[in-house]
Design a protein around this motif. Structure first.
Motif, PDB file in Angstrom:
ATOM      1  N   ASP A 103       0.860  -1.184  -0.021  1.00 47.64           N
ATOM      2  CA  ASP A 103      -0.033  -0.040   0.003  1.00 47.64           C
ATOM      3  C   ASP A 103       0.918   1.385   0.011  1.00 47.64           C
ATOM      4  OD1 ASP A 103      -2.425  -1.083  -0.283  1.00 47.64           O
ATOM      5  OD2 ASP A 103      -3.089  -0.921   1.919  1.00 47.64           O
ATOM      6  N   LYS A 106      -0.370   4.493  -1.416  1.00 49.39           N
ATOM      7  CA  LYS A 106      -1.527   5.221  -1.071  1.00 49.39           C
ATOM      8  C   LYS A 106      -1.175   6.559  -0.661  1.00 49.39           C
ATOM      9  CE  LYS A 106      -5.118   1.878   0.281  1.00 49.39           C
ATOM     10  NZ  LYS A 106      -6.016   1.330   1.511  1.00 49.39           N
ATOM     11  N   HIS A 128      -3.485   3.017  -5.967  1.00 48.14           N
ATOM     12  CA  HIS A 128      -2.103   2.751  -5.273  1.00 48.14           C
ATOM     13  C   HIS A 128      -1.270   1.567  -5.846  1.00 48.14           C
ATOM     14  CE1 HIS A 128      -4.995   0.425  -2.542  1.00 48.14           C
ATOM     15  NE2 HIS A 128      -3.973  -0.276  -2.370  1.00 48.14           N
ATOM     16  N   HIS A 152      -2.091  -7.165  -5.493  1.00 52.16           N
ATOM     17  CA  HIS A 152      -2.493  -7.377  -4.187  1.00 52.16           C
ATOM     18  C   HIS A 152      -3.835  -7.037  -3.933  1.00 52.16           C
ATOM     19  CE1 HIS A 152      -1.963  -3.209  -3.443  1.00 52.16           C
ATOM     20  NE2 HIS A 152      -2.894  -3.526  -2.389  1.00 52.16           N
ATOM     21  N   ASP A 172      -4.150  -9.425   3.504  1.00 50.64           N
ATOM     22  CA  ASP A 172      -4.653  -7.928   3.156  1.00 50.64           C
ATOM     23  C   ASP A 172      -6.399  -7.983   3.176  1.00 50.64           C
ATOM     24  OD1 ASP A 172      -4.691  -5.385   2.721  1.00 50.64           O
ATOM     25  OD2 ASP A 172      -4.848  -5.492   0.473  1.00 50.64           O
TER      26      ASP A 172
HETATM   27 FE   LIG Z   1      -4.058  -1.970  -0.903  1.00 50.59          FE
END
Ligand SMILES: [Fe+2]
Length: 184
Positions: A103, A106, A128, A152, A172
């Motif tokens: 991430d 992000k 992201h 992901h 996740d």
């Molecule tokens: Fe993510």
């Protein structure tokens, strides 16, 4: 007291130490430093902002969720190595680095306006997984780790995921999807 971005990354991510390969450890650290340098968010924001904008008023912070994913992914990979290792090759460093970087993009997807976090114009164009791969490639992160960043999230459902990418994806999502079903 002024802290360097490197110190900030080390404070946010003690799990970087779990990566055994020193080159990969440095590439992961550099990716987070670059993301923070280019982000409208600062390191302390990550301790407070919600980890997702897909859950209204999400009650868990960015760092709580991101570290949780890494703490799920590593022992999952170890269990799979223990029981399935003869049949399935799993690289632990790749899992850990991928989980730590999943991430990172992000930081370029979100912005804070009047104390409220929202998706920036760039984030609307490039979620992201895309900005994360761009940052990581710039820092020399190997393709098999960038693959985890790329695959992901939901976009990755169209990708043939590596074993390591499956582990991070499920770590996740098992710590994300329940938030969508919280009573409100
Ligand atoms: Fe993510």
């Amino acid at each position: 007291m002024e802290t360097t971005m490197r110190e900030a990354v080390e404070r946010l991510w003690p799990e970087i130490e779990w990566i055994e390969d020193p080159d990969l450890r440095e590439q992961v650290t550099q990716t987070w430093i670059k993301a923070l340098e280019r982000s409208p968010l600062d390191p302390d924001d990550l301790l407070e902002i919600p980890f997702t904008l897909l859950v209204p008023d999400c009650p868990s912070s960015f760092m709580q969720h991101k570290r949780c994913v890494v703490h799920i992914a590593r022992p999952s990979a170890l269990a799979m190595q223990e029981f399935l290792g003869d049949a399935l090759a799993i690289d632990l460093d790749t899992v850990i680095a991928g989980a730590i970087l999943a991430d990172v993009g992000k930081l370029l997807e979100y912005e804070k306006v009047h104390g409220e976090v929202r998706q920036s114009d760039r984030g609307k164009s490039l979620r992201h997984p895309f900005t994360g791969v761009a940052l990581a490639l710039e820092c020399g992160v190997p393709d098999e780790v960038c693959h985890i960043i790329a695959a992901h999230a939901a976009e990755g459902d169209l990708v043939k995921r590596s074993t390591e990418a499956y582990i991070v994806h499920h770590a996740d999502f098992m710590s994300f999807l329940p938030f969508k079903n919280l009573p409100r």
